[in-house]
Design an enzyme around this catalytic site. Structure first.
Site, PDB file in Angstrom:
ATOM      1  CG  LEU A 154      22.268  16.309 121.514  1.00 55.83           C
ATOM      2  CD1 LEU A 154      22.574  17.728 121.035  1.00 55.83           C
ATOM      3  CD2 LEU A 154      23.561  15.509 121.624  1.00 55.83           C
ATOM      4  N   GLY A 155      19.878  14.010 125.241  1.00 57.16           N
ATOM      5  CA  GLY A 155      19.515  13.917 126.653  1.00 57.16           C
ATOM      6  C   GLY A 155      20.756  13.592 127.472  1.00 57.16           C
ATOM      7  CB  THR A 156      21.323  12.142 130.857  1.00 55.34           C
ATOM      8  OG1 THR A 156      20.536  10.976 130.630  1.00 55.34           O
ATOM      9  CG2 THR A 156      20.502  13.136 131.670  1.00 55.34           C
ATOM     10  CB  ALA A 216      24.936  15.440 127.506  1.00 54.17           C
ATOM     11  NE  ARG A 239      11.730  16.417 122.165  1.00 53.22           N
ATOM     12  CZ  ARG A 239      11.202  15.730 123.172  1.00 53.22           C
ATOM     13  NH1 ARG A 239      10.133  16.179 123.803  1.00 53.22           N
ATOM     14  NH2 ARG A 239      11.749  14.607 123.575  1.00 53.22           N
ATOM     15  CD  GLU A 294      27.410  -4.543 124.892  1.00 54.18           C
ATOM     16  OE1 GLU A 294      26.488  -4.925 125.636  1.00 54.18           O
ATOM     17  OE2 GLU A 294      28.195  -5.327 124.321  1.00 54.18           O
ATOM     18  CB  ILE A 325      26.890  -5.080 131.668  1.00 51.75           C
ATOM     19  CG1 ILE A 325      26.479  -4.492 133.007  1.00 51.75           C
ATOM     20  CG2 ILE A 325      27.566  -6.429 131.828  1.00 51.75           C
ATOM     21  CD1 ILE A 325      25.414  -5.312 133.727  1.00 51.75           C
ATOM     22  CE  LYS A 340      17.210  -2.679 129.707  1.00 47.43           C
ATOM     23  NZ  LYS A 340      17.195  -2.265 131.132  1.00 47.43           N
ATOM     24  N   GLY A 368      22.257   4.855 133.518  1.00 50.41           N
ATOM     25  CA  GLY A 368      23.061   6.019 133.864  1.00 50.41           C
ATOM     26  C   GLY A 368      23.789   6.518 132.635  1.00 50.41           C
TER      27      GLY A 368
END
Lengths: 435, 435
Positions: free
Chosen positions: B13-15, B18, B47, B132, B139, B208, B309
């Site tokens: 549950l990091g950025t 969330a 954590r 994805e 993208i 990637k 992001g």
């Protein structure tokens, strides 16, 4: 592999139809691997059986009447590449879906006009209706918006949707030539049709925009509500002027939803715009297409590629077939037709933008005063104004201006004030500046 | 709608975690409409349960041990957002698939290292494995290549795959600052991590690229075969020199297949390149990512958008969930793992390219002669050569050259001839010119 092949019938054997046959042949093994089973043409139909298309159609059953393809029991999916919003293409498509066959089409006019009825038929029959090739040629933008941005409320969808117009505009930019001669050149090179009006008047782009807007905003297709301006009025002088100001001119289709008094409204329009040279759409030249989708979580996504041509269009048709072979068959417009919203057209008069306006005027005293007075009276604030020297062909002079950001209705009002003025030799050209 | 919801558990549950919760909440109705059923979080694990994440996790069941999420019978799909190639993320992922649950992950390192084993487990269990968000943030390029270009034999896949490097390089371009200070600035702004090596040394882009190459070329993932150069050696002077020559510098990941003596070989590499200013990748700046796929029928397709992001990454995660809710579950790497080809790494020495080479040398007589002699002896033909004036910090001088197109092995040979020369103060920097 003993899995049953996906059996297809192709109606229409022009360059795209021949391209599909060539693609299925050339990439046969990888298509079978990705689709999980072979994709095989069983039957075809076109106007002239004997015509040399560069591909061998003798292995396939032939139907003189293309609608008969829909009745064959050796066909799982009909590929409609005939074109035309109505007529045989529509009759075949209806028959195919009604008969429980999947339908893949590249026909943007038919989808823009009859897409919802066809999608309802597909949903009722539990079969696939797919039309990736109908929008932006080889770019997987129907998929990109239908599935790639599916988690987002889109704020805007816009882009360069017509390769003919983009070719003409970027050629005019390159050569400094005027519209008429560039169009003739484009026709010679095959970038424009003998009757180019569908392309250069923006109808083709409007078909594609209406389809993307329906998918992107969960709205019922409303082609008639698209406000359309084509590129016939764009002159070499406009492109030169735009260049001097840091812009290129592109035909842009754009759609968004705004909250009106009675609920959400859909704005759809196609019009030539000034595009800042550092905007991602500015370097898109030649027959290339590009679509931007802005989502509330994804941010701005850009999809770019060949907007037409037999190879790219065949690539999109066969990608749809592979999806069908993989049993990926959900609602054609992302959500079932019955749940698409009927969004009334938005009235954009209150929206603000900067605008380029070009007048062609008689070279005589008082003309500038007349134009600037109209602007003042309509509350249009002028950011810059350039009067060009006298053109070679007589007394006509160009006056170009860029307005400060202001409501669209003020520019409309200013032009109404000038309507019928004998100072103007032509209707003014209004090009919004893409923000 | 009485259809059963798709029930998901989120690990991490990091950025991004969330962000997924916020997205599912914000776009709840449209997601249910597009997915055909609601998507509901039932359980989470991270954590620290008490940490304020800006989203309310109290409605969800909590597991201290994230692997326990895989055993819950109120979970259909596990969303793994923990990160790390091995350890808890891998344990959870294996347990989820083994237990017959779908898996959605944003974990590029895990997919690059263990993607095939995970895909095998997913195929055996008949459940979805989707990633994805692991490639290029928001993208939809995994989908774009897996499904959008599925009809094509790809000739090449390449692009800007790391937002941190792209931010640093385009900032250096903008400000004229050197690498070290730009990195510090990027760290302050959150564009680079405290330990930036995974990004700036090209490892992240290589993860990637290896994933895209597997999907694009139907090959088994071979991360260890990616040839990787990062951007630490790129100086402000290189960017200025590139600019003067009409190029920008971008970290490019590229993959293609060539026919070797024993059959097809896969070339994968990540390296800073000179990109002509009129190339579609040149205007891609800041943390933006962009991927080009060239197909034998589609031609060149470009996918561009935010490479990282919480919003864009959540958008990709939820798009995968919507696909799963729609029952679109085919082979994770487009074709079943058992049918992916094990392609040996290609040896690129015979390939030809133009190259920018920058030497830092002691400012004394004979240095240029020594360098140019090595080029001559290795058959490298010099197109242009610029010697910069003495730098402020002592006797070090930059010599930059651009070669004519020639085999890569000749440049390698030339640098071998110069190895150990006490004229050079640093290893030379070799940047290919993207064709």
């Amino acid at each position: 592999m003993s899995i049953a092949p996906l059996r297809i019938a192709i109606a229409g054997l022009g360059t795209v139809g021949a391209g599909v046959i060539r693609l299925l042949e050339t990439n046969r093994d990888l298509i079978a691997a990705r689709a999980g089973r072979p994709i095989e043409v069983t039957a075809v139909s076109a106007r002239d059986r004997a015509k040399d298309r560069g591909v061998d159609i003798s292995p396939f059953a032939w139907e003189d009447d293309m609608t008969a393809l829909a009745a064959r029991n050796d066909v799982d999916v009909v590929v409609e590449l005939v074109g035309g919003a109505d007529g045989p293409a529509l009759a075949l498509s209806r028959a195919a879906l009604k008969g429980g066959k999947g339908l893949v089409t590249a026909n943007k006019a038919m989808v823009a006009h009859h897409g919802l009825a066809l999608a309802e038929a597909a949903e009722a029959a539990g079969v696939a209706l797919k039309f990736e090739a109908a929008v932006a040629g080889g770019i997987p933008v129907v998929k990109g918006i239908r599935e790639g941005t599916s988690a987002n409320a889109l704020t805007k969808v816009y882009g360069i949707l017509n390769g003919t117009c983009n070719y003409i505009l970027s050629e005019m930019e390159e050569t400094g030539a005027d519209f008429a001669e560039t169009l003739i050149e484009a026709q010679k090179l095959g970038y424009a049709e003998a009757d180019p009006s569908f392309d250069i008047d923006g109808i083709d782009a409007a078909h594609k925009l209406a389809i993307l807007a329906a998918i992107g905003f969960g709205a019922r297709i409303d082609f008639d509500a698209v406000r359309v301006n084509g590129i016939r009025q764009v002159r070499a002088a406009d492109i030169a002027q735009a260049d001097a100001l840091g812009f290129v001119i592109r035909l842009i289709g754009e759609a968004d939803v705004e909250e009106g008094e009675g609920g959400p409204c859909l704005l759809q329009r196609v019009r030539p715009c000034l595009v800042a040279k550092n905007h991602p759409l500015a370097p898109v030249d030649g027959p290339t297409n590009a679509v931007v989708a802005e989502g509330n979580f994804s941010g701005r996504l850009l999809f770019q590629g060949a907007g037409a041509g037999d190879g790219p269009t065949a690539s999109a048709v066969v990608a749809d077939l592979i999806d069908i072979a993989r049993s990926e068959v959900s609602a054609p417009f992302s959500i079932p037709v019955a749940r698409l919203a009927a969004l009334p057209p938005a009235e954009p008069g209150h929206r603000t933008e900067r605008t380029y306006i070009r007048f062609t005027v008689n070279d005589r005293p008082g003309v500038l005063a007349e134009i600037t007075a109209a602007m003042r009276d309509a509350d249009v604030s002028i950011e810059s104004l350039i009067q060009h020297g006298r053109s070679r062909e007589g007394g006509e002079v160009l006056v170009a201006m860029v307005t400060h950001e202001g409501p669209e209705r003020c520019v409309t009002r200013a032009l109404e004030l000038l309507e019928g003025s004998d100072s103007l030799t032509d209707p003014p050209l209004v090009l919004p500046i893409l923000s």
